[in-house]
Each structure stands twice: as C-alpha cells, then as structure tokens.
Design a protein around this motif. Structure first.
Motif, PDB file in Angstrom:
ATOM      1  N   ALA A  71       0.844  -1.297  -0.144  1.00 17.88           N
ATOM      2  CA  ALA A  71       0.165   0.132  -0.036  1.00 17.88           C
ATOM      3  C   ALA A  71       0.961   1.164  -0.088  1.00 17.88           C
ATOM      4  CB  ALA A  71      -0.895   0.063   1.401  1.00 17.88           C
ATOM      5  N   LEU A  72       1.784   1.288   0.894  1.00 15.15           N
ATOM      6  CA  LEU A  72       2.669   2.584   0.765  1.00 15.15           C
ATOM      7  C   LEU A  72       3.598   2.560  -0.324  1.00 15.15           C
ATOM      8  CD1 LEU A  72       4.607   4.243   3.401  1.00 15.15           C
ATOM      9  CD2 LEU A  72       5.997   3.206   1.685  1.00 15.15           C
ATOM     10  N   VAL A  73       4.142   1.489  -0.974  1.00 17.35           N
ATOM     11  CA  VAL A  73       4.929   1.605  -2.233  1.00 17.35           C
ATOM     12  C   VAL A  73       3.940   1.992  -3.465  1.00 17.35           C
ATOM     13  CG1 VAL A  73       6.339   0.500  -3.791  1.00 17.35           C
ATOM     14  CG2 VAL A  73       6.595   0.070  -1.428  1.00 17.35           C
ATOM     15  N   ASN A  74       2.903   1.548  -3.614  1.00 18.74           N
ATOM     16  CA  ASN A  74       2.023   1.998  -4.477  1.00 18.74           C
ATOM     17  C   ASN A  74       1.680   3.600  -4.373  1.00 18.74           C
ATOM     18  OD1 ASN A  74       1.863  -0.649  -5.616  1.00 18.74           O
ATOM     19  ND2 ASN A  74      -0.111  -1.240  -4.459  1.00 18.74           N
ATOM     20  N   ALA A  75       1.352   3.867  -3.053  1.00 16.59           N
ATOM     21  CA  ALA A  75       1.113   5.298  -2.998  1.00 16.59           C
ATOM     22  C   ALA A  75       2.305   6.110  -3.369  1.00 16.59           C
ATOM     23  CB  ALA A  75       0.717   5.559  -1.494  1.00 16.59           C
ATOM     24  N   VAL A  76       3.658   5.638  -3.106  1.00 17.38           N
ATOM     25  CA  VAL A  76       4.689   6.568  -3.497  1.00 17.38           C
ATOM     26  C   VAL A  76       4.818   6.653  -4.951  1.00 17.38           C
ATOM     27  CG1 VAL A  76       7.269   6.778  -3.526  1.00 17.38           C
ATOM     28  CG2 VAL A  76       5.761   6.270  -1.115  1.00 17.38           C
ATOM     29  N   ILE A  77       4.618   5.360  -5.474  1.00 14.35           N
ATOM     30  CA  ILE A  77       4.675   5.322  -7.163  1.00 14.35           C
ATOM     31  C   ILE A  77       3.647   6.258  -7.503  1.00 14.35           C
ATOM     32  CG2 ILE A  77       4.497   3.695  -9.084  1.00 14.35           C
ATOM     33  CD1 ILE A  77       7.065   3.268  -7.515  1.00 14.35           C
ATOM     34  N   ASP A  78       2.530   6.302  -7.010  1.00 10.40           N
ATOM     35  CA  ASP A  78       1.545   7.175  -7.505  1.00 10.40           C
ATOM     36  C   ASP A  78       1.785   8.581  -7.228  1.00 10.40           C
ATOM     37  OD1 ASP A  78      -1.361   7.398  -8.485  1.00 10.40           O
ATOM     38  OD2 ASP A  78      -1.661   8.477  -6.335  1.00 10.40           O
ATOM     39  N   ALA A  79       2.451   8.842  -6.207  1.00  6.67           N
ATOM     40  CA  ALA A  79       2.862  10.311  -6.179  1.00  6.67           C
ATOM     41  C   ALA A  79       3.765  10.661  -7.136  1.00  6.67           C
ATOM     42  CB  ALA A  79       3.358  10.313  -4.668  1.00  6.67           C
TER      43      ALA A  79
END
Lengths: 260, 161, 791
Positions: free
Chosen positions: C755-763
């Motif tokens: 969830a965190l890595v997906n959020a950072v990639i999204d950002a």
C-alpha cells in the motif's frame, strides 16, 4: 566495556591535572563516549567527569555574543539560548530528550562526529572555542572526522557565539541514528554570510564558500539556484550517495535561508 | 569497586560499583530493581529511561558514579504506595498503550517528563518527544493517545464501535 | 452497545498492571543463586577455516570458570530444522549440520566459536578477548544469484552446491502457465526485492540454564514464543534429555514477531553447560549481538509476471524467487518461501493458473526464518505491486482492476490453484469499507493542495489475504513439517468455581491473559476475574505448540473452548443430579444451571463445590473433580483479508515520504476483544511500514553487516507514523473453528508494504516522475535517486 577509574573533579584545574595520567579521558555528557566504550572502541584508564564543574555550565549573553559553557547540556541551551534562536533550535533537535539532558556542547565539539549538529553552528557562527589554555577560532578548530585542534588533556571551557542578524539550521535526519544525514547552518552577519555543512563531507564539517559569496550578495533562496555542489569527497553510506548529499546541501541551504 | 550512594524513589540506597558500572546495571543488578529495562547498547531505544534529579535520562548511558548523591526516580516508584496507578500508568492501561511491556517503563518515564515540561502537548509534540523511545508492538498509536489522555485532553475511547 | 465483559468486550488488559509498575518477570530479571555468566565469542569474518583455538590464557584469568569450544560438544546433536521441503524432482532439500559451536569453519559473522563462562558478564567478555582464535578467511558468498553460479564458493563443503532446494508449485501447472502467459492479451512483469529485515523485539534474547544434580532435572528459562517446541527440539534432537527431566519456562517475553519461535544454539548451550558446571548459566544478548545472532526475515529476490486477457481478467501468474536461507537452516526456514508463500499467490483473485518457483540459497549470512507474516508478506507484496503496475499500464483504476478479479462472496468455499481452499471471505466488502473510511473522492483536491505546497501526493491501495491459524497437522505433515500444529488447553475448575486455564499458546504482548479469560468467562457466564490464564511453562501446561502465524485464538482458543465445553457438559451432569433432572434438560446461562421449563436452578459455584466435595454426587456415573483437557487440530487454515489504503506526500527536494493517512479495513471473522485486535493491527502496520520505508538489513560483499545497530538499522519511531484508521466490522466468520475467528496478528505487516509503495509510485507519477518501481525501503535517498533516473 573495559574497566577504568572514575574521577569527578570540582574545578577545571583539578580536571586538567587528572587528565595528565596516561590514557585518561575526559567524560562530559557521555552520550557518544559511553556507547563507543560499550563496543570496546575506547580503553581509558581513567574517566575524568567534567559535569561536576559548575564553572563549565550555563548560557549567558554579553552584548552581541552568546557564551555557552562547555558542560552545558543541549536541553539547557535549547531552553536558555533564546538570544541565539537558531542555536537554541539546533540544540533542541539533537538526539532525543533524554540525550539532550546529558549531552553537552563541549563533548560534541571535542568528539567532532562528522554528522553532529553543533560543529556546523560553531563554524557558521565563526565562534571562538575557549579552552583551559587558549582561544581557538572555529575555522582552526575542526580538523577532519573526529579530529580537532585540541591537544591531549586540553579541555574546552566555553564557546563564544557571535549572535547573527539572521540564522537557521536545517537538519535532514539519517533515519536510523537521527544524526544529520546532512545539516546546513546559515548565519547572516553584518559583514557577510557563513554557511556550514555537517554530515556530508568525508572531512567532517565544512563551509560552502560559493553559497556564502552568493548569499552575502543576495540573501535569498534563489541566490543559490545557480550553484552546484560537487559530489567528490562527500560521504557514501547506506543512507545516501554523494550525489544525494550534494543535492541535500543545496536544498537545505535554500530552506535555511528561507527560514532564517 | 567503590561505594555509591543515591536516593531511588525516595529511599536512600547504596552499593558497590566499578567505574564502568552503568546506572541501569546498578539499578537492575545491585539494587535488584528490574523494572528498568535495557533494549539496546547504542542509546537509542529508551527502555532504560529514568529520572535523575528530575530530568529524563537513559540510565544505560550514564555511569552509576555519575548519579552519586542524585535523586533517581524509576518505574517502580510511579504508582501510589497502595498500588494505585498514577494517571499516566492508568491511561496506558485504559488506552492499550502497551503490549509486551518491555519498552513500557521507559515510555512511562518519558511521558512523565514530557507532561512536566508541557502539560498539554499536541499530538505532534508527543510524537516528537518520543523520538528516543522505541516500541516494536503498538505502532505508537495508542501510546500517543494514552499520553494525550493522561494530560487531560479529550481522546476518543478505544475501539469505538 | 459495547459489552463490558466477555466475547466482544474491550476488556482492559490484566497483564498491564505488572508491566506498568516494573514488576513483570522477564527472563533477564531471573537471577539464580551461584549463577555464572556466558559470553559468546563470535566470528568477525563471514567465512573461514578455524585453524586453532587457544583458550588457556582466558581460562587462567581471574573469575573465569571455563571456556567451551566445539570439542566439548562431541556427540551432541546439531540444531535441528523442523521442516523438510522436497524439490521439483521429489528429492529432499540439502540440510547441513548446524552445530552449537562452530566446528572447523565459521559461516557467518556472528557464528559462535567459543563461550567463556565467568563470575560476571564483564569478566566473561574481558576473558573472551584473551581467547586466541586463528582463522583463515575464505571468500564469502553473499549475493544469492552469485551463490548459485557454477563454481561458486560453497558455504557447506559437504553439500553439492549452495542450493538448498529448487521448488516448483504447482509443478503440474508449469506448462499451462507458460502457455497462458504466451497467449495473454497483456503481461505485466515486475522484478523486485523483498528486503531483509531484523525482527527486533525490544527485549533481546536471554537464556538461563539450571540443573539439579540430585534429581537430574534441567530447567531452561528462555525468551521463547513456544516453550514446548524448544523442549522437544532441544531435548530430543540436541541434548538427549527426556521431556520429564527438562522443564522450559518462557516467562514474560518482550515481543517475538517470529524470531523467538526458533530453537537457538544459546538455549542448548546454557542447558548443557549448567549440567557440565553444576551451576546456573545465564546468557543475555546485547542488541548488537542480536543483529548477528537472531534469525533475520524476508530477503527474497523475485520476478513476477501477471497475464491478463482482453477483458482485464487475470489468466495466469508466474513467479521466480530466490530466497535466502543464510548459512544454516533455522527451525522453520524452509517452509517460509514455500508453503507460507507459494500457497498465497492467488491472493484475493480468481487467477486460474499459477506457477511459483523458489530457489532457496545458502549464503554466508545469519540464518533467515519467519518474521511477522512469514512468506505471506512476500507473496502479497509482489502480487499487489504487479496488479498496481498492470492497472497503470492498462489505464484502469487500481481499485476497479482488483474488484474485477476478486473472488466473489458466492464463490466460497473457493479452491485456489495453489492448494489452499478459502472457507469464507468478502473482498468487495473490505474494499468498500476502506473506500468509505477514506475520502477517496476528495483526493484530487488534496493532491492539488500538496502541489501548491511544493509536494507530491499519492494514494496507494493493497488488498491482502493470509493463511493463518496454522495449521492442520495432517496437511503440514504432508508438506514436510516435522511437528504437529495443534494446540492444547486444560480448564481446571477450582472447588469454589474459579478457573485456571493452562494453554499451550504463549503471550508475548498479545494479551491472552485477558482475551482467553473473556472467552471462558463468557461460555460459563461468570465474571472474567474468576478466570486466570497460565502459560509459558512446560511443567504447568499440556504439550502445546506456541504462538506464531496468528494462531493463538484460532487454534489455542479453540482448544480452550473444547476443554471448557467438556467441563460444562460434566457440570451439567452434576447439576442434573443435584436438581434431580435429566442431563438433556439442563441449561447454563449467566453462571446458573437451570432445568428447562421449571424454576429450578443451581449456581455454577455450587456445582463446582459438589464436584470436589462429592457427598451428594453421581459417583457411579462420573468421577469427582472438574478439570478437562482438549487438543484441537484445525480442519483448515483461516483466511483473514483486508483492504489497506495509504496516502503519502513526497518532498521532491529530499525524497522524504510523509505518511498522511493509513486506513485498514480487515475481515478477521469474529473478534474477541476489539481493543486488542486494533492494537495488533497498529503494531503490524508499524512493522510493515517500517519495512517499506525505513528498515533494511544490509551486508557488504565480504559479509560484514552494515546495519548492525540502531545507528544504521532504522526502527520506526513515533513521528515516522500517522494515526491509523482501523476497522474490523466486515466479518465473515471462519466456518471451521468454534469461535469463528481468523487471527489478526500479522495482517498489518502483510498488507501495508505494498500500500505504501503503491502510494509513493502514484505520487511520483502524478508529480511527473514516471518511476515504475523502487525497492524497499523507500528511503529518502532511494526515492530521490529514482526521481533522478527518470528526469
């Protein structure tokens, strides 16, 4: 750790005398020394505690100078150093509250950890390090990683910080140790700006001359836009490449100017 | 070995200590007060936090001889003599601010120091103040809530549903 | 209305009082009369031949009792491995000997060479420096792929290579999977590392050995999650001590997270040495020593391919993973990348074809074994990362791509293509709940605000499933487990009606003393304070398998329910006798037995008294007394699942991530104590986010540990983490255990890293940096470097 004799003199003279013994070491707050002794990296025959010497403690303002006793804790500087707000803020961001209640200015400077916060303040302020024997200008005091101009047995008694017009310390924490992965102290005086960088260089704390020149001419974040920091000689470790640290120096310098 | 005297939780104590004897070792081994814990050797985890002359310190990063003559307060002295928990201890129980309990003595002592300095801290101030106390169980969420509640601030009840 | 007692109540934890007043009893708090202290002299090189050890100078030092080396352990067994994996050809894994002290070679930094026993810990350490060890350093193998190359230095000379096993699952599906990927409309590929971690419970390990020569009895006090497992492994396989002469006590234990499951050399050492010296022997691990002697976790290098058809339905998954075993096989190490990982590759989705290949590799590093989640975080991370990447490639909303492929509520029980059958679940419900709790619609506004402040905001989703409540013994036996995985409980009713429950589960922070009491009190209808829970001592509790794999309430709790049911059934017979009624007519409610349809009743306490003072008692039908034991072996794993949403802000100047919000919507089935469940989730989230953002265990090429203390191994602190929003209101009760519970201990650590890595990639994508992947931990420097790579 190796065993040693413990001594707690009440005066600088007695401390100097006690430190004449071979392999005797001065103990200030001990927040770095004690962990390194646990790893058996130091083997002093005797530890001479300086924290019993009242003359080494306290913060006082003399005109444009803030004088801080060497055995003053970070917590005390944070609380009482308001005349030099950026310095007080730096002290209030070292380690954690319990460390700040023990660690001292003199201990930090004598150790000169390349990622410590205080050396950047001393260097950026052009402060004077006062010892039992002499006064040492900041530019002459730091001598590379973990090395200083102090002689064997020489004790820092106080540091005199000229109070700047504006200043700010921007610390980017190494995520594990919470030391500075890179920290930049910017201080603006009537005769120019000084910029000191900690945590970044293999040579320990350093000044950034190009930024000082640019900011002396124009004290604005944009003034450093055109500058680049060479990655050569910067630290490479688990937490950052030299290029990353070079970037941080510039980014933090701009933020320090903006915050000053 | 030389004798060290100090006051711990209001009681005069003494014991022999080497130069290298840490305050934490003196408390745990010499005095048998095992409430203070040691979770690391680099002065990071804060399980060993006690108060010396009213200030929070890491007892694993201080020699017993440095505490000679000092007033030391530890987790064992926090509850009332009849066992009633103090308000911080009670809030930690009420808000589930502990799990395995190992970091808890240091957390409670740090929280006490914080609330003495700053009786109504914000959540961000609580989190910043706990920089030197590592907990591996709680994710800090309920520790922060417990300290906020102990400071008399409104905190929603646990497990609201 | 929230209940104030029993199942479903947020009862305050009774164990807290001792922990809050400094009166807990952790292993290091135990000091025995005439005790000696052990210091382990450990290898400072990763690989080397021991030419000689001269301990004479050390043994001559004041205060030194003895120095032990491998020669003192001739005839003593090695530390056993508890799980045998079979490779793709059907051959057993390669299984090297793991001696208590290094025999001839050292194989990782930290490998114990000698042990000094002295009158104080400092004297032992002083003397360890006087032990002269001559070692010829050998080349170290650290990188897993290099370790598998032709001609690589071997960690163990007597093995054919550094490959422990090459495992294929499901081997019969291999060709079909290859074909499906070849024919797919779209294939998303991702190569990633699941970073090596150190569990770091705040209490370092401690072991105290004691021996009573008069009756030949050994006692080991140890920081363990499963004292009976230690007794079995150490007694039967290492030291040859029969169980009735060996007592293992795990008192208050300061966190485990997996790393205190395993049987360690230090435990066998102090037990052995206490007899040899006829004195108690204590070993207390320092944190620095823990970094080089506690089993590490994770450390997988993986390539995953996800095939989709033209309708964006998943058609196949193929993975290849290198899994680090370290230098020796720790207790459950072989099972982690295989049966706890490959079986979870279906995730929440209907992917019909899956093939998982795992190569387990020996390297000159500390052994690697289970750490919170154990295999399931590795499976979830790669799956949820590749699904997210596929959504981006296909231009789909990542939540909708997941929803499209979810197993639907009416498909349960659901047989996955990787051998497990999910009994129950509702993945749309947890996704909907997380969406409801997160202002997903308002994200764009928030992102715009961040942008105005010079920051990049991102939103990340992950959905997870785990198999826990391990496990059916017959199934794990087929899979290579060398132990059963049932649990036990004895419910002992006292004459006045109070109860002691002896459980084989072990609490090291989970609050069993509170939750287990809630269950039994609820079943009988008495006050919780009337029930005490006893655990952690092999001399007090029936043979139990301990706590790990989120199994305590699902397996241990079920055993306790079964034992309590037996007690209640017997008590009903006694009550029937007392009220002169038929057994079948007796009802138990609120601590009162009554006869159905009458106003006759007798209190719980009176029935208990009758059982122990059987003056008026059906002695010809039943025995006096009221104490029952049950062993419970589950019919299946349990399958908690949930939707985890993470919102972050990234500072483009420094690469630093701020977690602004984290929402966890879990389905744990029924919940005993909501407060404790939420606390478990918080802690799991902190560990998962620590893995994703901060923690990294790193060796250099010579096998020196670069992250060997808290100065370089970044533990999550309070200000690294946000307030969490957690919810467990989506409940599809487990269908095969009596409480309908699934377990909650590991979920947070499993679902949060992707969830965190997906959020950072999204950002980063939103900020104009089209970075496809960053390996964990997403430290500021790694994020910044990744941004520069796409500038």
């Amino acid at each position: 750790m190796y065993n040693f004799d413990f001594e707690q003199p009440g005066s600088v003279e007695d401390a100097v005398a006690a430190l004449k013994e071979e392999d005797a070491l001065a103990l200030s707050g001990g927040q770095t020394l004690i962990p390194s002794m646990k790893q058996r990296l130091n083997a002093p025959s005797k530890l001479v505690s300086l924290t019993g010497i009242e003359a080494l403690k306290g913060v006082c303002q003399n005109g444009d100078t803030l004088s801080v006793g060497a055995a003053t804790t970070h917590a005390t500087v944070a609380a009482d150093g308001g005349a030099y707000a950026a310095l007080a803020a730096l002290a209030g961001g070292i380690g954690d509250p319990a460390v700040r209640n023990r660690g001292t200015l003199g201990g930090s400077l004598a150790n000169n950890d390349p990622a410590a916060c205080y050396p950047s303040a001393v260097l950026a302020s052009g402060a004077t390090v006062v010892t039992n024997a002499r006064e040492i200008a900041a530019d002459d005091f730091f001598d590379g990683m973990f090395a200083t101009a102090l002689d064997e047995g020489e004790i820092i008694t106080s540091v005199n910080f000229p109070i700047p017009e504006k200043a700010s310390y921007q610390k980017f924490e190494q995520p594990a140790s919470r030391f500075a992965l890179t920290g930049v102290f910017v201080a603006k005086y009537a005769d120019g700006v000084r910029v000191a960088v900690t945590g970044a260089s293999e040579e320990g704390v350093m000044r950034w001359a190009e930024a000082e020149a640019a900011l002396s001419a124009d004290f604005s974040p944009e003034a450093v836009d055109g500058l680049t920091v060479a990655a050569d000689g910067l630290i490479s470790d688990l937490h950052g490449t030299p290029e990353y640290r070079a970037n941080l120096i510039k980014v933090l310098t701009k933020r320090a100017v903006a915050a000053a | 070995m030389t004798e060290v005297k100090m006051t711990v939780n209001g009681r005069a104590v003494s014991g022999d200590a080497e130069g290298r004897t840490l305050l934490s070792t003196f408390l745990r081994e010499t005095l048998g007060m095992t409430g203070t814990h040691v979770g690391c050797d680099t002065s990071q985890c804060g399980a060993c936090v006690v108060h010396v002359n009213g200030n929070a310190v890491k007892s694993c990063t201080m020699f017993a001889h440095e505490a000679a003559g000092a007033e030391v307060a530890t987790i064992e002295g926090q509850a009332a003599p009849d066992g009633t928990l103090n308000k911080i201890q009670q809030a930690f129980q009420d808000y589930h601010g502990l799990q395995c309990g190992f970091c808890t003595p240091g957390m409670v002592m740090s929280a006490a120091a914080l609330l003495k300095e700053n009786p109504q801290p914000t959540e961000a101030e609580v989190r910043d103040y706990l920089e030197g106390n590592i907990c591996r169980c709680t994710g800090y969420h309920n520790i922060v809530r417990a300290i906020m509640a102990a400071s008399g601030q409104e905190v929603p009840a646990v497990a609201a549903e | 209305m929230p209940k104030d007692q029993g199942i479903g109540a947020s009862s305050k934890r009774r164990e807290d009082v001792r922990f809050l007043t400094g009166t807990g009893n952790y292993t290091d708090d135990i000091n025995l009369v005439n005790q000696t202290y052990a210091h382990f002299l450990r290898s400072d090189v990763a690989h080397g031949t021991i030419n000689s050890i001269d301990a004479s100078a050390a043994e001559a030092m004041e205060g030194v009792v003895k120095v032990f080396t491998a020669k003192d352990f001739e005839g003593v067994g090695g530390i056993p491995c508890g799980w045998q994996v079979t490779d793709r050809e059907g051959n057993p894994m390669q299984e090297p000997k793991h001696p208590i002290l290094a025999e001839g070679k050292v194989r990782h930094v930290g490998d114990p060479i000698a042990v000094v026993i002295a009158e104080s810990p400092e004297l032992a350490r002083d003397a360890a420096e006087a032990v002269e060890v001559d070692i010829t350093e050998l080349p170290a193998v650290i990188d897993m792929k290099a370790a598998c190359a032709e001609g690589a230095t071997k960690v163990h000379d007597d093995l054919t290579s550094n490959l422990c096993y090459d495992w294929g699952f499901v081997e019969e599906n291999r060709d079909a999977v290859d074909q499906a990927i070849k024919n797919a409309a779209h294939v998303t590929t991702l190569e990633l590392t699941n970073n090596r971690l150190v569990a770091n419970p705040m209490e370092p390990r401690v072991a105290v050995g004691d021996y009573n020569r008069a009756n030949d009895e050994h006692t080991l006090y140890t920081t363990s999650q499963n004292p009976h497992v230690i007794r079995l492994l150490m007694g039967a396989f290492v030291l040859g001590i029969p169980e009735h002469k060996l007592r293992v006590v795990a008192p208050d234990v300061g966190g485990g997270f997996g790393t205190k499951i395993f049987h360690y050399a230090e435990e066998a050492f102090v037990t052995f040495a206490a007899k040899a010296l006829n004195r108690p022997v204590k070993w207390t691990c320092s944190r620095s020593e823990a970094f080089i002697s506690d089993a590490h976790g994770r450390d997988h290098v993986t390539k995953i391919e996800l095939a989709l058809d033209a309708d964006n339905k998943f058609t196949a998954i193929r993975t290849e993973t290198y899994a680090n075993m370290g230098a020796y096989l720790s207790t459950f190490a072989p099972s982690v990348p295989t049966w706890l990982h490959g079986t979870l590759m279906a995730g929440n989705y209907t992917t019909p074809l899956i093939y998982v290949n795992v190569k387990a590799v020996f390297t000159n590093t500390v052994p690697v074994d289970a750490y919170r989640g154990a295999g399931r975080p590795e499976a979830t991370f790669q799956l949820e990362r590749v699904v997210d990447k596929a959504a981006r490639e296909l231009g789909m909303d990542p939540a909708e791509l997941r929803r499209l492929n979810f197993i639907k509520p009416d498909q349960f029980p659901y047989e996955t293509p990787v051998a497990v059958a999910y009994d129950t679940g509702n993945y749309d419900a947890t996704l909907d709940k997380a969406l409801e709790l997160t202002d997903y619609a308002g994200f764009d506004t928030r992102a715009a605000e961040s942008k105005a402040n010079g920051k990049m905001r991102g939103f990340g989703i992950a959905h997870y499933i785990e198999a826990c409540g391990i496990a059916p013994s017959n199934l794990v036996g087929q899979l290579g487990a060398r132990a059963g995985l049932y649990e036990s409980a004895t419910v002992r009713v006292n004459a006045t009606g109070s109860i002691a429950v002896m459980t084989g589960s072990h609490s090291h922070g989970q609050g069993h003393e509170t939750t287990f009491a809630q269950v039994v009190a609820d079943m009988i209808g008495i006050d919780e304070s009337q029930v005490d829970i006893v655990h952690g001592d092999t001399s007090k509790t029936p043979m139990g398998m301990g706590t790990y794999g989120s199994r305590s309430i699902a397996v241990g709790g079920s055993a306790m329910v079964r034992a309590a049911e037996k007690v209640i059934n017997k008590a009903k017979k006694i009550a029937a006798h007392l009220m002169e009624a038929a057994d079948a007519d007796i009802e138990l409610k609120d601590g009162q037995f009554s006869v159905a349809g009458t106003d006759k009743s007798v209190a719980w306490g009176d029935v208990c008294l009758a059982a122990y003072v059987p003056h008026n008692y059906p002695l010809e039908e039943i025995e006096p007394g009221l104490e029952e034991t049950a062993f419970y072996d589950p019919a299946n794993f349990t399958y908690p699942s949930g939707a985890y949403f993470c919102e972050v802000e990234v500072d483009p100047g420094t690469g630093k991530i701020d977690i602004l919000g984290f929402t966890a919507a879990d389905d744990f089935g029924n919940v005993i104590n909501p407060m404790i469940v939420e606390g478990q989730v918080h802690g799991g989230l902190a560990q998962g986010l620590g893995q994703a953002m901060l923690e990294n265990c790193v060796y250099d090429d010579n096998g020196q540990l670069l992250s060997g203390s808290y100065m370089d191994y970044a533990m999550p602190r309070a200000h690294d983490l946000p307030n969490f929003t957690v919810d467990h209101s989506c409940q599809t009760p487990c269908t095969h255990n009596p409480l309908g519970v699934k377990g909650c201990g590991e979920a947070g650590a499993i679902g949060s890293p992707p969830a965190l890595v997906n959020a950072v990639i999204d950002a980063l994508h939103r900020g104009g940096y089209p970075v496809e992947h960053i390996d964990m931990p997403l430290s500021p420097s790694r994020v910044w470097n990744a941004m520069q790579s796409v500038k």
